[in-house]
Design an enzyme around this catalytic site. Structure first.
Site, PDB file in Angstrom:
ATOM      1  N   ILE A   1      -7.289 -26.520   8.139  1.00  0.00           N
ATOM      2  CA  ILE A   1      -7.677 -27.661   7.293  1.00  0.00           C
ATOM      3  C   ILE A   1      -7.852 -27.216   5.838  1.00  0.00           C
ATOM      4  CG2 ILE A   1      -9.465 -29.407   6.898  1.00  0.00           C
ATOM      5  CD1 ILE A   1      -9.966 -29.343   9.987  1.00  0.00           C
TER       6      ILE A   1
ATOM      7  N   THR B   1     -16.731 -31.873   5.258  1.00  0.00           N
ATOM      8  CA  THR B   1     -16.091 -32.558   6.392  1.00  0.00           C
ATOM      9  C   THR B   1     -16.073 -31.615   7.593  1.00  0.00           C
ATOM     10  OG1 THR B   1     -13.932 -31.794   5.635  1.00  0.00           O
ATOM     11  CG2 THR B   1     -14.561 -34.035   4.997  1.00  0.00           C
ATOM     12  N   SER B   2     -16.874 -30.541   7.541  1.00  0.00           N
ATOM     13  CA  SER B   2     -16.765 -29.524   8.589  1.00  0.00           C
ATOM     14  C   SER B   2     -17.845 -29.715   9.653  1.00  0.00           C
ATOM     15  CB  SER B   2     -16.809 -28.139   7.969  1.00  0.00           C
ATOM     16  OG  SER B   2     -16.267 -27.219   8.867  1.00  0.00           O
ATOM     17  N   ARG B   3     -19.051 -29.228   9.407  1.00  0.00           N
ATOM     18  CA  ARG B   3     -20.170 -29.468  10.320  1.00  0.00           C
ATOM     19  C   ARG B   3     -21.434 -29.602   9.481  1.00  0.00           C
ATOM     20  NH1 ARG B   3     -16.984 -30.771  13.471  1.00  0.00           N
ATOM     21  NH2 ARG B   3     -16.546 -29.963  15.563  1.00  0.00           N
TER      22      ARG B   3
ATOM     23  N   ASP C   1     -19.142 -36.119   5.530  1.00  0.00           N
ATOM     24  CA  ASP C   1     -18.606 -36.753   6.749  1.00  0.00           C
ATOM     25  C   ASP C   1     -19.400 -36.279   7.961  1.00  0.00           C
ATOM     26  OD1 ASP C   1     -16.675 -38.364   8.163  1.00  0.00           O
ATOM     27  OD2 ASP C   1     -15.763 -36.497   8.884  1.00  0.00           O
TER      28      ASP C   1
ATOM     29  N   GLU D   1     -26.799 -35.461  13.048  1.00  0.00           N
ATOM     30  CA  GLU D   1     -25.992 -36.662  13.303  1.00  0.00           C
ATOM     31  C   GLU D   1     -25.935 -37.069  14.776  1.00  0.00           C
ATOM     32  OE1 GLU D   1     -22.125 -35.009  11.961  1.00  0.00           O
ATOM     33  OE2 GLU D   1     -21.411 -35.285  14.017  1.00  0.00           O
TER      34      GLU D   1
ATOM     35  N   HIS E   1     -18.592 -39.029  10.530  1.00  0.00           N
ATOM     36  CA  HIS E   1     -17.740 -38.059  11.234  1.00  0.00           C
ATOM     37  C   HIS E   1     -16.399 -38.691  11.627  1.00  0.00           C
ATOM     38  CE1 HIS E   1     -18.082 -34.072  13.593  1.00  0.00           C
ATOM     39  NE2 HIS E   1     -16.809 -34.354  13.386  1.00  0.00           N
TER      40      HIS E   1
ATOM     41  N   PHE F   1     -11.417 -37.007  11.592  1.00  0.00           N
ATOM     42  CA  PHE F   1     -10.329 -36.840  12.573  1.00  0.00           C
ATOM     43  C   PHE F   1      -9.653 -38.170  12.928  1.00  0.00           C
ATOM     44  CE2 PHE F   1     -12.005 -38.915  16.347  1.00  0.00           C
ATOM     45  CZ  PHE F   1     -13.317 -39.148  15.936  1.00  0.00           C
TER      46      PHE F   1
HETATM   47  P1  NAI Z   1      -9.744 -22.853  11.526  1.00  0.00           P
HETATM   48  O1  NAI Z   1     -10.304 -22.044  12.639  1.00  0.00           O
HETATM   49  O2  NAI Z   1      -8.266 -23.011  11.394  1.00  0.00           O
HETATM   50  O3  NAI Z   1     -10.274 -22.275  10.127  1.00  0.00           O
HETATM   51  C1  NAI Z   1     -11.606 -21.902   9.914  1.00  0.00           C
HETATM   52  C2  NAI Z   1     -11.614 -20.842   8.796  1.00  0.00           C
HETATM   53  O4  NAI Z   1     -12.985 -20.525   8.533  1.00  0.00           O
HETATM   54  C3  NAI Z   1     -10.893 -19.548   9.187  1.00  0.00           C
HETATM   55  O5  NAI Z   1      -9.998 -19.173   8.182  1.00  0.00           O
HETATM   56  C4  NAI Z   1     -12.030 -18.568   9.341  1.00  0.00           C
HETATM   57  O6  NAI Z   1     -11.639 -17.228   8.997  1.00  0.00           O
HETATM   58  C5  NAI Z   1     -13.040 -19.111   8.356  1.00  0.00           C
HETATM   59  N1  NAI Z   1     -14.380 -18.613   8.595  1.00  0.00           N
HETATM   60  C6  NAI Z   1     -14.950 -18.215   9.763  1.00  0.00           C
HETATM   61  N2  NAI Z   1     -16.205 -17.758   9.549  1.00  0.00           N
HETATM   62  C7  NAI Z   1     -16.424 -17.860   8.217  1.00  0.00           C
HETATM   63  C8  NAI Z   1     -17.521 -17.547   7.386  1.00  0.00           C
HETATM   64  N3  NAI Z   1     -18.651 -17.012   7.877  1.00  0.00           N
HETATM   65  N4  NAI Z   1     -17.399 -17.801   6.052  1.00  0.00           N
HETATM   66  C9  NAI Z   1     -16.254 -18.313   5.537  1.00  0.00           C
HETATM   67  N5  NAI Z   1     -15.183 -18.627   6.279  1.00  0.00           N
HETATM   68  C10 NAI Z   1     -15.265 -18.410   7.602  1.00  0.00           C
HETATM   69  O7  NAI Z   1     -10.465 -24.273  11.615  1.00  0.00           O
HETATM   70  P2  NAI Z   1      -9.953 -25.680  11.069  1.00  0.00           P
HETATM   71  O8  NAI Z   1      -9.056 -26.309  12.075  1.00  0.00           O
HETATM   72  O9  NAI Z   1      -9.468 -25.516   9.675  1.00  0.00           O
HETATM   73  O10 NAI Z   1     -11.324 -26.507  11.069  1.00  0.00           O
HETATM   74  C11 NAI Z   1     -12.397 -26.162  10.208  1.00  0.00           C
HETATM   75  C12 NAI Z   1     -13.623 -26.912  10.652  1.00  0.00           C
HETATM   76  O11 NAI Z   1     -13.441 -28.316  10.435  1.00  0.00           O
HETATM   77  C13 NAI Z   1     -13.941 -26.809  12.164  1.00  0.00           C
HETATM   78  O12 NAI Z   1     -14.715 -25.655  12.437  1.00  0.00           O
HETATM   79  C14 NAI Z   1     -14.703 -28.062  12.433  1.00  0.00           C
HETATM   80  O13 NAI Z   1     -16.074 -27.779  12.345  1.00  0.00           O
HETATM   81  C15 NAI Z   1     -14.315 -29.015  11.309  1.00  0.00           C
HETATM   82  N6  NAI Z   1     -13.633 -30.228  11.774  1.00  0.00           N
HETATM   83  C16 NAI Z   1     -14.136 -31.446  11.397  1.00  0.00           C
HETATM   84  C17 NAI Z   1     -13.530 -32.614  11.805  1.00  0.00           C
HETATM   85  C18 NAI Z   1     -14.017 -33.962  11.362  1.00  0.00           C
HETATM   86  O14 NAI Z   1     -13.674 -34.979  11.990  1.00  0.00           O
HETATM   87  N7  NAI Z   1     -14.790 -34.071  10.311  1.00  0.00           N
HETATM   88  C19 NAI Z   1     -12.370 -32.577  12.695  1.00  0.00           C
HETATM   89  C20 NAI Z   1     -11.881 -31.234  12.979  1.00  0.00           C
HETATM   90  C21 NAI Z   1     -12.515 -30.112  12.553  1.00  0.00           C
END
Ligand code: NAI
Length: 345
Positions: free
Chosen positions: A155, A229-231, A255, A260, A292, A295
């Site tokens: 993302i 938009t993450s957590r 988001d 939540e 949220h 997605f």
């Molecule tokens: P991903 O696993 O592809 O990327 C996560 C990145 O964070 C990786 O590059 C990883 O190295 C990095 N990371 C891990 N620990 C870290 C730290 N301590 N400090 C800095 N960077 C760190 O995950 P993706 O698919 O990009 O999703 C990211 C987040 O988005 C998910 O963990 C999820 O919480 C959130 N999400 C939110 C949604 C929504 O509806 N709002 C839907 C889908 C995901």
């Protein structure tokens, strides 16, 4: 027939899951309630449970599901911070949907950012009441500004591309920087100091909980826009509120919110919201909250349903082997069996 207890079912889930499960080898029991210690019993007679981001799959819940004979926890999300994967190891296998549409979330992050900086949320309400005044709607150009992106996975990278398309400079921080990616990685402190916009795209872990706290906000530029938009747990919401009240934080686009779980995804209009912190944040003119929904696109919903049903089929029809299995050993080169195309246990 594989029977699946589908917790926290929403009207938008059913069409896509019914479509992909329609060959009748997977049967869903749609339950509106969330999974927790009190509701685990509803999975009696099921081979698997299908859960979402606010189901609480803690050690006790896992133990109850295990006693009921449940073999698989199928997350219909990418993030899995709500599942105690260590407690599940050796008892119940866990699968997730690693990617369904990173574009959906990255585009939502930019939608929130644009809405905020161009005051679209305010203009929309005004013109509906035939108020055509521009007073207080002055925004700023994104072009030439610096976006700080924390987490450069699926993302985060798409969000970087979108920002570059707007002519923004991008700096990034990732605990595991991607090599040869052309991304300008900087230490977190530098990112906090240099960025006009900070967007969070890393997972919630013990390391990242309250990554944005009072200390981090203290290092940011005055007027910074924070997008999450993450957590929710990545931000200390009380510190964020203080930062907004001090005029240090120019705007926040959220988001997700740490508390939540009992609030988002439900219609609470007409009720009194017990969460004073969320109420106060929502009352701020420069805070935008969505529930949220990053997605929530047709493409993502279809991909989620297709991958989840395939994960379930793969586990039950392929001797328990599933590429999307998760366990606390994942990524640990020596101990991770998935890397060797085996079951985690
Ligand atoms: P991903 O696993 O592809 O990327 C996560 C990145 O964070 C990786 O590059 C990883 O190295 C990095 N990371 C891990 N620990 C870290 C730290 N301590 N400090 C800095 N960077 C760190 O995950 P993706 O698919 O990009 O999703 C990211 C987040 O988005 C998910 O963990 C999820 O919480 C959130 N999400 C939110 C949604 C929504 O509806 N709002 C839907 C889908 C995901």
């Amino acid at each position: 027939m594989i029977k699946v207890a589908f917790y926290d079912a929403k009207a938008y889930d059913k069409p896509s899951f019914e479509q992909y499960g329609k060959s009748n080898d997977v049967q869903f029991r749609f339950l509106e309630t969330k999974l927790n210690e009190d509701t685990a019993e509803l999975a009696r007679g099921c081979d698997a449970v299908c859960v979402f981001v606010n189901d609480d799959v803690n050690e006790n819940v896992i133990s109850k599901l295990y006693d009921l004979g449940v073999k698989l926890i199928a997350l219909r999300s990418a993030g899995y911070n709500n599942v105690d994967v260590r407690a599940a190891f050796g008892k119940i296998h866990v699968v997730h949907v690693p990617a369904y549409s990173p574009y959906a979330v990255a585009e939502h992050a930019m939608a929130l950012l644009l809405t905020s900086v161009r005051r679209i949320h305010k203009a929309y309400n005004r013109t509906r009441e035939f108020n055509f005044s521009l007073s207080g709607l002055t925004g700023f150009d994104l072009h030439g500004k610096t976006a700080g992106v924390v987490g450069t996975g699926r993302i985060g990278r798409i969000f970087i591309d979108i920002c570059r398309g707007f002519g923004m400079k991008v700096v990034a921080y990732d605990r595991f920087p991607a090599e040869d990616s052309g991304i300008d990685y900087v230490p977190l402190d530098e990112l906090l100091k240099r960025s006009d916009v900070i967007s969070l795209h890393c997972p919630l872990t013990e390391d990242t909980r309250h990554l944005i706290d009072a200390k981090a906000i203290g290092k940011m530029k005055k007027g910074v826009v924070i997008v999450n938009t993450s957590r929710g747990g990545l931000i200390d919401a009380e510190a964020l509120l203080e930062g907004i009240k001090d005029r240090k934080v120019g705007a926040a686009c959220l988001d997700v919110y740490e508390e939540e779980a009992d609030i988002f995804f439900e219609d609470r209009s007409g009720h009194i919201l017990d969460d004073d912190l969320l109420s106060r944040l929502i009352s701020m003119p420069n805070v935008i909250v969505t529930s949220h929904q990053g997605f929530l696109t047709e493409e993502a919903l279809n991909n989620i349903a297709e991958t989840t049903v395939n994960n379930i089929r793969s586990y039950f029809d392929n001797d328990g082997i599933c590429d999307n299995e998760l366990c606390y050993r994942c990524g640990n080169i020596e101990r991770c069996k998935k890397e060797r195309k085996e079951k985690c246990f």
